[in-house]
Design a protein around this motif. Structure first.
Motif, PDB file in Angstrom:
ATOM      1  N   ILE A   1      -5.434 -49.404 -28.093  1.00  0.00           N
ATOM      2  CA  ILE A   1      -5.913 -48.211 -28.793  1.00  0.00           C
ATOM      3  C   ILE A   1      -5.546 -48.337 -30.277  1.00  0.00           C
ATOM      4  CG2 ILE A   1      -5.723 -45.690 -28.973  1.00  0.00           C
ATOM      5  CD1 ILE A   1      -7.050 -46.506 -26.411  1.00  0.00           C
ATOM      6  N   ASN A   2      -6.461 -47.942 -31.138  1.00  0.00           N
ATOM      7  CA  ASN A   2      -6.142 -47.912 -32.563  1.00  0.00           C
ATOM      8  C   ASN A   2      -5.170 -46.773 -32.853  1.00  0.00           C
ATOM      9  OD1 ASN A   2      -7.845 -50.078 -33.228  1.00  0.00           O
ATOM     10  ND2 ASN A   2      -9.627 -48.719 -33.386  1.00  0.00           N
ATOM     11  N   ILE A   3      -4.132 -47.073 -33.631  1.00  0.00           N
ATOM     12  CA  ILE A   3      -3.155 -46.052 -34.000  1.00  0.00           C
ATOM     13  C   ILE A   3      -3.676 -45.276 -35.202  1.00  0.00           C
ATOM     14  CG2 ILE A   3      -0.807 -45.623 -34.827  1.00  0.00           C
ATOM     15  CD1 ILE A   3       0.126 -48.064 -33.354  1.00  0.00           C
ATOM     16  N   ASN A   4      -3.716 -43.955 -35.060  1.00  0.00           N
ATOM     17  CA  ASN A   4      -4.147 -43.088 -36.159  1.00  0.00           C
ATOM     18  C   ASN A   4      -2.945 -42.796 -37.058  1.00  0.00           C
ATOM     19  OD1 ASN A   4      -5.207 -41.203 -37.881  1.00  0.00           O
ATOM     20  ND2 ASN A   4      -5.987 -39.837 -36.297  1.00  0.00           N
ATOM     21  N   ASN A   5      -2.911 -43.476 -38.213  1.00  0.00           N
ATOM     22  CA  ASN A   5      -1.771 -43.312 -39.132  1.00  0.00           C
ATOM     23  C   ASN A   5      -1.998 -42.223 -40.172  1.00  0.00           C
ATOM     24  OD1 ASN A   5      -0.070 -45.351 -38.039  1.00  0.00           O
ATOM     25  ND2 ASN A   5      -1.375 -46.909 -38.983  1.00  0.00           N
ATOM     26  N   LYS A   6      -3.101 -41.487 -40.045  1.00  0.00           N
ATOM     27  CA  LYS A   6      -3.369 -40.423 -41.006  1.00  0.00           C
ATOM     28  C   LYS A   6      -2.356 -39.298 -40.847  1.00  0.00           C
ATOM     29  CE  LYS A   6      -8.372 -41.261 -41.237  1.00  0.00           C
ATOM     30  NZ  LYS A   6      -9.718 -40.670 -41.010  1.00  0.00           N
ATOM     31  N   GLU A   7      -2.023 -38.688 -41.965  1.00  0.00           N
ATOM     32  CA  GLU A   7      -1.130 -37.536 -41.923  1.00  0.00           C
ATOM     33  C   GLU A   7      -1.883 -36.340 -41.336  1.00  0.00           C
ATOM     34  OE1 GLU A   7       2.123 -37.402 -42.707  1.00  0.00           O
ATOM     35  OE2 GLU A   7       2.051 -39.575 -42.987  1.00  0.00           O
ATOM     36  N   GLY A   8      -1.293 -35.685 -40.371  1.00  0.00           N
ATOM     37  CA  GLY A   8      -1.927 -34.529 -39.758  1.00  0.00           C
ATOM     38  C   GLY A   8      -1.448 -33.230 -40.369  1.00  0.00           C
ATOM     39  N   LYS A   9      -2.268 -32.197 -40.206  1.00  0.00           N
ATOM     40  CA  LYS A   9      -1.812 -30.869 -40.626  1.00  0.00           C
ATOM     41  C   LYS A   9      -0.597 -30.469 -39.796  1.00  0.00           C
ATOM     42  CE  LYS A   9      -4.974 -27.978 -41.637  1.00  0.00           C
ATOM     43  NZ  LYS A   9      -6.105 -27.019 -41.579  1.00  0.00           N
TER      44      LYS A   9
ATOM     45  N   LYS B   1      25.245 -50.475 -20.318  1.00  0.00           N
ATOM     46  CA  LYS B   1      25.056 -49.200 -20.993  1.00  0.00           C
ATOM     47  C   LYS B   1      24.056 -48.339 -20.204  1.00  0.00           C
ATOM     48  CE  LYS B   1      27.554 -49.510 -24.792  1.00  0.00           C
ATOM     49  NZ  LYS B   1      28.632 -48.555 -25.112  1.00  0.00           N
ATOM     50  N   VAL B   2      24.277 -47.040 -20.220  1.00  0.00           N
ATOM     51  CA  VAL B   2      23.337 -46.072 -19.658  1.00  0.00           C
ATOM     52  C   VAL B   2      22.845 -45.193 -20.809  1.00  0.00           C
ATOM     53  CG1 VAL B   2      23.023 -44.138 -18.061  1.00  0.00           C
ATOM     54  CG2 VAL B   2      24.491 -46.070 -17.417  1.00  0.00           C
ATOM     55  N   ILE B   3      21.551 -45.106 -20.983  1.00  0.00           N
ATOM     56  CA  ILE B   3      21.013 -44.317 -22.089  1.00  0.00           C
ATOM     57  C   ILE B   3      20.047 -43.264 -21.574  1.00  0.00           C
ATOM     58  CG2 ILE B   3      21.314 -46.102 -23.845  1.00  0.00           C
ATOM     59  CD1 ILE B   3      18.415 -46.861 -23.534  1.00  0.00           C
ATOM     60  N   LYS B   4      19.956 -42.180 -22.321  1.00  0.00           N
ATOM     61  CA  LYS B   4      18.989 -41.115 -22.036  1.00  0.00           C
ATOM     62  C   LYS B   4      17.905 -41.177 -23.092  1.00  0.00           C
ATOM     63  CE  LYS B   4      17.553 -37.608 -19.623  1.00  0.00           C
ATOM     64  NZ  LYS B   4      17.125 -37.808 -18.229  1.00  0.00           N
ATOM     65  N   TYR B   5      16.663 -41.307 -22.637  1.00  0.00           N
ATOM     66  CA  TYR B   5      15.533 -41.490 -23.542  1.00  0.00           C
ATOM     67  C   TYR B   5      15.001 -40.133 -23.989  1.00  0.00           C
ATOM     68  CZ  TYR B   5      11.046 -43.226 -25.300  1.00  0.00           C
ATOM     69  OH  TYR B   5       9.965 -43.526 -26.097  1.00  0.00           O
ATOM     70  N   GLY B   6      15.002 -39.931 -25.303  1.00  0.00           N
ATOM     71  CA  GLY B   6      14.462 -38.682 -25.843  1.00  0.00           C
ATOM     72  C   GLY B   6      13.703 -38.904 -27.133  1.00  0.00           C
ATOM     73  N   LYS B   7      13.067 -40.087 -27.277  1.00  0.00           N
ATOM     74  CA  LYS B   7      12.294 -40.385 -28.481  1.00  0.00           C
ATOM     75  C   LYS B   7      11.005 -39.557 -28.501  1.00  0.00           C
ATOM     76  CE  LYS B   7      13.229 -43.169 -31.097  1.00  0.00           C
ATOM     77  NZ  LYS B   7      14.055 -43.110 -32.329  1.00  0.00           N
ATOM     78  N   ALA B   8      10.646 -39.116 -29.691  1.00  0.00           N
ATOM     79  CA  ALA B   8       9.438 -38.306 -29.857  1.00  0.00           C
ATOM     80  C   ALA B   8       8.213 -39.202 -29.963  1.00  0.00           C
ATOM     81  CB  ALA B   8       9.556 -37.435 -31.096  1.00  0.00           C
ATOM     82  N   PHE B   9       7.179 -38.885 -29.207  1.00  0.00           N
ATOM     83  CA  PHE B   9       5.889 -39.571 -29.320  1.00  0.00           C
ATOM     84  C   PHE B   9       4.882 -38.514 -29.769  1.00  0.00           C
ATOM     85  CE2 PHE B   9       2.117 -41.844 -28.530  1.00  0.00           C
ATOM     86  CZ  PHE B   9       2.443 -43.191 -28.341  1.00  0.00           C
ATOM     87  N   VAL B  10       4.408 -38.621 -30.996  1.00  0.00           N
ATOM     88  CA  VAL B  10       3.543 -37.593 -31.565  1.00  0.00           C
ATOM     89  C   VAL B  10       2.230 -38.198 -32.010  1.00  0.00           C
ATOM     90  CG1 VAL B  10       5.500 -36.189 -32.311  1.00  0.00           C
ATOM     91  CG2 VAL B  10       4.501 -37.839 -33.895  1.00  0.00           C
ATOM     92  N   ILE B  11       1.190 -37.363 -32.014  1.00  0.00           N
ATOM     93  CA  ILE B  11      -0.105 -37.739 -32.581  1.00  0.00           C
ATOM     94  C   ILE B  11      -0.537 -36.632 -33.548  1.00  0.00           C
ATOM     95  CG2 ILE B  11      -0.841 -39.145 -30.602  1.00  0.00           C
ATOM     96  CD1 ILE B  11      -2.493 -36.767 -29.618  1.00  0.00           C
ATOM     97  N   PRO B  12      -1.287 -36.998 -34.593  1.00  0.00           N
ATOM     98  CA  PRO B  12      -1.715 -35.973 -35.559  1.00  0.00           C
ATOM     99  C   PRO B  12      -2.675 -34.984 -34.934  1.00  0.00           C
ATOM    100  CG  PRO B  12      -2.729 -38.083 -36.040  1.00  0.00           C
ATOM    101  CD  PRO B  12      -1.726 -38.345 -34.981  1.00  0.00           C
ATOM    102  N   LEU B  13      -2.558 -33.741 -35.360  1.00  0.00           N
ATOM    103  CA  LEU B  13      -3.358 -32.649 -34.808  1.00  0.00           C
ATOM    104  C   LEU B  13      -3.915 -31.843 -35.978  1.00  0.00           C
ATOM    105  CD1 LEU B  13      -4.042 -31.246 -32.046  1.00  0.00           C
ATOM    106  CD2 LEU B  13      -2.084 -29.774 -32.469  1.00  0.00           C
ATOM    107  N   GLY B  14      -5.235 -31.697 -35.988  1.00  0.00           N
ATOM    108  CA  GLY B  14      -5.855 -30.984 -37.113  1.00  0.00           C
ATOM    109  C   GLY B  14      -6.255 -29.573 -36.807  1.00  0.00           C
TER     110      GLY B  14
END
Length: 308
Positions: free
Chosen positions: A211-219, A292-305
């Motif tokens: 998938i193409n990554i949309n790098n545009k800044e979103g509102k 090591k034991v880790i808890k995953y909480g990374k944000a995955f965001v997409i721009p929304l207009g």
């Protein structure tokens, strides 16, 4: 970093428990922390403890070898996303009661690629599809008392996806780790994800679409994963959001009966004013030195207009 849509075609029912000791309830989607944990465990099975420790250390040190979103439904060629919180859909759906029940929205509708809308219960689709995404099955189980041989029947709920339906998630991965992470996802499909794997639940066949990554800044930005904010994330940029709690048992061949700490996380579908980073928490139990034991909480965001 390349982005892929990972499509999961389930070959068996899934059981995703969310309340300890209650077997007749199951979630029907899989959260990002569960997907991440499954990939890491299968990575360990394929490449060993030393290489897995190196991978986990990269996350702890602030690197991002790969990122995952939570999973969402697909139905034929319609890929659904969580309904952005506080977004009104009355321009599409004139019936207030039906509009209020919508929890998922087709990518094509959300990003303006289709002007046609059809309501199928909780999803808002771009075309009329006359089938349900899944059905819940009740499977009987029996417990036998070791002393009296008395029996007690209980029921376990599983989600079975109908033909042409299943789950998908986004995977962002560095080229260096791509083939290894793909292999781990495929092994996860053979091993199964979620509960009741002893009975064959949670197995799937995975396919990968670039998938193409949309790098545009979103509102604004739409959160597609569970997120544990870090100290660089501005909590004032939370426009519309919900908080939930996550815990559960640590899954490891080296440890049993140890739980993750209880974490408050931001839910999928939340709307943010800025790109949150999220966090990886070192959750290694005291005195446990195998890995090591880790808890995953990374944000995955997409721009929304869309307007909030």
């Amino acid at each position: 970093m390349e982005r892929y849509r990972v499509k999961l075609n389930f070959t068996s029912p899934i059981h995703i428990g969310y309340r300890e000791g209650v077997f007749n309830l199951t979630e029907t989607t899989i959260h990002s922390d569960t997907i991440f944990s499954g990939i890491i465990n299968c990575y360990h099975n394929l490449f060993g403890i030393a290489k897995t420790n190196d991978l986990v250390s990269k996350f702890i040190n602030g690197e991002e070898p790969f990122l995952v979103s939570s999973s969402f439904y697909y139905i034929d060629d319609e890929y659904l996303l969580p309904r952005p919180m506080s977004i009104s859909l009355l321009d599409y759906v004139k019936d207030f009661k039906k509009e209020k029940k919508i929890k998922f929205i087709s990518e094509k509708v959300l990003f303006g690629k289709s002007n046609n809308v059809f309501i199928k219960g909780e999803p808002l689709l771009s075309k009329d599809i006359d089938k349900d995404i899944y059905k819940i099955e009740e499977r009987p189980r029996v417990v036998i008392d070791r002393i009296t041989n008395g029996t007690n029947i209980y029921y376990n709920s599983c989600c079975r996806f109908n033909e042409g339906c299943g789950l998908w998630f986004y995977l962002d991965v560095n080229e260096e780790f791509k083939e290894e992470i793909f292999a781990a996802v495929k092994l996860l499909g053979d091993e199964g994800i979620g509960g009741e794997r002893t009975y064959g639940c949670g197995q799937f066949e995975a396919s990968f679409e670039k998938i193409n990554i949309n790098n545009k800044e979103g509102k604004n930005y739409l959160l597609l994963s569970l997120c544990i904010p870090n100290n660089k994330d501005n909590l004032n940029d939370l426009i519309s959001y919900q908080i939930t709690e996550r815990t559960g048992y640590i899954y490891s061949p080296y440890i049993t009966s140890k739980r993750h700490m209880l974490y408050k996380v931001i839910k999928e579908g939340s709307i943010l004013k800025s790109k949150f980073l999220g966090n990886i928490i070192d959750d290694t139990p005291e005195g446990f030195n195998a890995h090591k034991v880790i808890k995953y909480g990374k944000a995955f965001v997409i721009p929304l207009g869309l307007e909030g």
